[in-house]
Structure formats: C-alpha cells, structure tokens
Design an enzyme around this catalytic site. Structure first.
Site, PDB file in Angstrom:
ATOM      1  N   HIS A   1      37.456  37.851  51.969  1.00  0.00           N
ATOM      2  CA  HIS A   1      38.834  38.114  52.398  1.00  0.00           C
ATOM      3  C   HIS A   1      38.874  38.355  53.912  1.00  0.00           C
ATOM      4  CE1 HIS A   1      39.340  39.708  48.054  1.00  0.00           C
ATOM      5  NE2 HIS A   1      40.024  38.585  48.130  1.00  0.00           N
TER       6      HIS A   1
ATOM      7  N   LYS B   1      48.205  44.620  35.139  1.00  0.00           N
ATOM      8  CA  LYS B   1      46.788  44.409  35.413  1.00  0.00           C
ATOM      9  C   LYS B   1      46.208  45.716  35.933  1.00  0.00           C
ATOM     10  CE  LYS B   1      44.659  40.959  38.218  1.00  0.00           C
ATOM     11  NZ  LYS B   1      44.906  39.763  39.034  1.00  0.00           N
TER      12      LYS B   1
ATOM     13  N   ARG C   1      38.406  28.604  48.229  1.00  0.00           N
ATOM     14  CA  ARG C   1      36.941  28.509  48.199  1.00  0.00           C
ATOM     15  C   ARG C   1      36.465  27.170  47.662  1.00  0.00           C
ATOM     16  NH1 ARG C   1      36.818  34.084  45.003  1.00  0.00           N
ATOM     17  NH2 ARG C   1      38.823  33.169  44.526  1.00  0.00           N
TER      18      ARG C   1
ATOM     19  N   SER D   1      36.161  39.258  44.266  1.00  0.00           N
ATOM     20  CA  SER D   1      36.264  40.679  43.936  1.00  0.00           C
ATOM     21  C   SER D   1      35.576  40.963  42.608  1.00  0.00           C
ATOM     22  CB  SER D   1      37.736  41.095  43.846  1.00  0.00           C
ATOM     23  OG  SER D   1      38.361  40.931  45.083  1.00  0.00           O
TER      24      SER D   1
HETATM   25  P1  ADP Z   1      44.661  37.104  43.603  1.00  0.00           P
HETATM   26  O1  ADP Z   1      44.548  37.987  42.397  1.00  0.00           O
HETATM   27  O2  ADP Z   1      46.060  36.993  44.112  1.00  0.00           O
HETATM   28  O3  ADP Z   1      43.967  35.776  43.500  1.00  0.00           O
HETATM   29  P2  ADP Z   1      42.463  37.992  45.267  1.00  0.00           P
HETATM   30  O4  ADP Z   1      42.336  39.350  45.851  1.00  0.00           O
HETATM   31  O5  ADP Z   1      41.453  37.606  44.240  1.00  0.00           O
HETATM   32  O6  ADP Z   1      43.943  37.940  44.730  1.00  0.00           O
HETATM   33  O7  ADP Z   1      42.445  36.897  46.404  1.00  0.00           O
HETATM   34  C1  ADP Z   1      43.389  36.871  47.443  1.00  0.00           C
HETATM   35  C2  ADP Z   1      43.249  35.567  48.219  1.00  0.00           C
HETATM   36  O8  ADP Z   1      41.971  35.513  48.842  1.00  0.00           O
HETATM   37  C3  ADP Z   1      43.345  34.304  47.364  1.00  0.00           C
HETATM   38  O9  ADP Z   1      43.996  33.295  48.116  1.00  0.00           O
HETATM   39  C4  ADP Z   1      41.907  33.932  47.117  1.00  0.00           C
HETATM   40  O10 ADP Z   1      41.754  32.544  46.885  1.00  0.00           O
HETATM   41  C5  ADP Z   1      41.299  34.337  48.453  1.00  0.00           C
HETATM   42  N1  ADP Z   1      39.870  34.638  48.362  1.00  0.00           N
HETATM   43  C6  ADP Z   1      39.255  35.478  47.507  1.00  0.00           C
HETATM   44  N2  ADP Z   1      37.918  35.517  47.724  1.00  0.00           N
HETATM   45  C7  ADP Z   1      37.698  34.670  48.767  1.00  0.00           C
HETATM   46  C8  ADP Z   1      36.518  34.237  49.459  1.00  0.00           C
HETATM   47  N3  ADP Z   1      35.302  34.669  49.119  1.00  0.00           N
HETATM   48  N4  ADP Z   1      36.669  33.360  50.479  1.00  0.00           N
HETATM   49  C9  ADP Z   1      37.905  32.906  50.807  1.00  0.00           C
HETATM   50  N5  ADP Z   1      39.047  33.251  50.186  1.00  0.00           N
HETATM   51  C10 ADP Z   1      38.949  34.124  49.174  1.00  0.00           C
END
Ligand code: ADP
Length: 159
Positions: free
Chosen positions: A17, A41, A90, A128
């Site tokens: 992130h 959630k 990703r 995450s």
């Molecule tokens: P959500 O539940 O809305 O998907 P996340 O916290 O999992 O929320 O992810 C938020 C954003 O960050 C999303 O656009 C996701 O694709 C992106 N993201 C998550 N992990 C990575 C990573 N390792 N590299 C790049 N983008 C990421």
C-alpha cells in the site's frame, strides 16, 4: 490542487500500500487514505487501530491524510473535495476486480476519475491477508509493513 482518495480496508496497511501512496504522490498533490468501515466485515484490527497505525507512517508528510469513512467511496470523495480515486493493481485478478468497481463508480459518480497504479514486482505477492496470517502464527511482520507502523504495532497493540 489534485486530491485523490486511496480507499481500502488496510487491515493492516502494508509496504505494498505504501508503494502505491508513494507513486500516487508523483501524480497528486494530496492523498487521503480512506479506511472503509464495513460493518459486515469484522477485521483483525479495529478501524481506529488501523488509522493510528497508518498515521504513524505519514506523521512527517503533510500531503497524506488518513480518514475513516462509512458511506460509498464516491460520496466520501465528494465530502473531502477529491476528484480522483487511487487504486493499486498487483496482477490480472486485481485488474478484473478494479476494472469492475471503476466502471460502477463511473456510472454513480461521473466526475470522479479512477486511477490505477501498478505495484512494483517486489510487492505483488503481498496482501493484508498475508500479514494477518503472519500475525496469527506469531511471526515477525517487520519485512511486510512500514517500519513506523511495525514500531507502533509492537509497542502499543501487540501485548
Ligand atoms: P480492499 O478491501 O478495498 O481491496 P485493500 O486494503 O485490500 O482493500 O487494498 C486497497 C488497495 O490497495 C486495492 O486497490 C488493492 O488492489 C491495493 N493493494 C493491496 N495490496 C497491494 C500491493 N501489495 N501492491 C499494490 N497494491 C496493493
């Protein structure tokens, strides 16, 4: 001033992130990290804990803010004066998913532009949920989250 909202669950925020925020700052003047409070959630961390952890990371950057929101991302953008949504991709699975949400958001909020930033390869396997799994088995999360976040987590949250 170009303001983008980077919405997500961030349960917890990772170096993947952080990579997206850093690249986003090359495009936008200000990024508002929006932690979506989804009542259906239940996360590992409360939204307040997530906010505090992310705030540690950007305590010295006045062009990054952290907020919690309960409504739709587009309504949150309007409230904070953002014309852009920032999301990270990703791989092709992310692409399909992000493309769908972007199209729906475009219909609901035509003035807000979704922008996609690609993950650097070294972060493309990180999520995450991987970090939550590492926590579950009591292993060190330091290589997967920003240093200031890890410091805060070990000092204040993990007991
Ligand atoms: P959500 O539940 O809305 O998907 P996340 O916290 O999992 O929320 O992810 C938020 C954003 O960050 C999303 O656009 C996701 O694709 C992106 N993201 C998550 N992990 C990575 C990573 N390792 N590299 C790049 N983008 C990421």
């Amino acid at each position: 001033m170009k303001i983008a909202v980077f919405p997500g669950s961030f349960d917890p925020f990772t170096i993947g992130h952080h990579n997206i925020v850093k690249k986003g700052l090359k495009i936008f003047d200000k990024i508002i990290i929006g932690i979506g409070n989804n009542s259906n959630k239940h996360g590992l961390f409360s939204v307040e804990e997530r906010k505090k952890m992310i705030e540690q990371v950007y305590q010295f950057d006045n062009n990054v803010e952290v907020n919690i929101f309960e409504d739709m991302t587009g309504d949150f953008c309007k409230r904070v004066g953002a014309n852009f949504i920032l999301r990270g991709v990703r791989n092709s699975n992310d692409f399909e998913y992000e493309n769908n949400i972007a199209q729906i958001n475009k219909q609901l909020f035509p003035k807000i532009l979704t922008t996609i930033v690609f993950s650097d390869p070294e972060y493309s396997a990180l999520s995450s949920s991987v970090v939550r799994e590492i926590i579950k088995y009591n292993k060190d999360i330091r290589n997967f989250v920003p240093t200031l976040l890890a410091d805060y987590y070990y000092d204040n949250i993990k007991k």
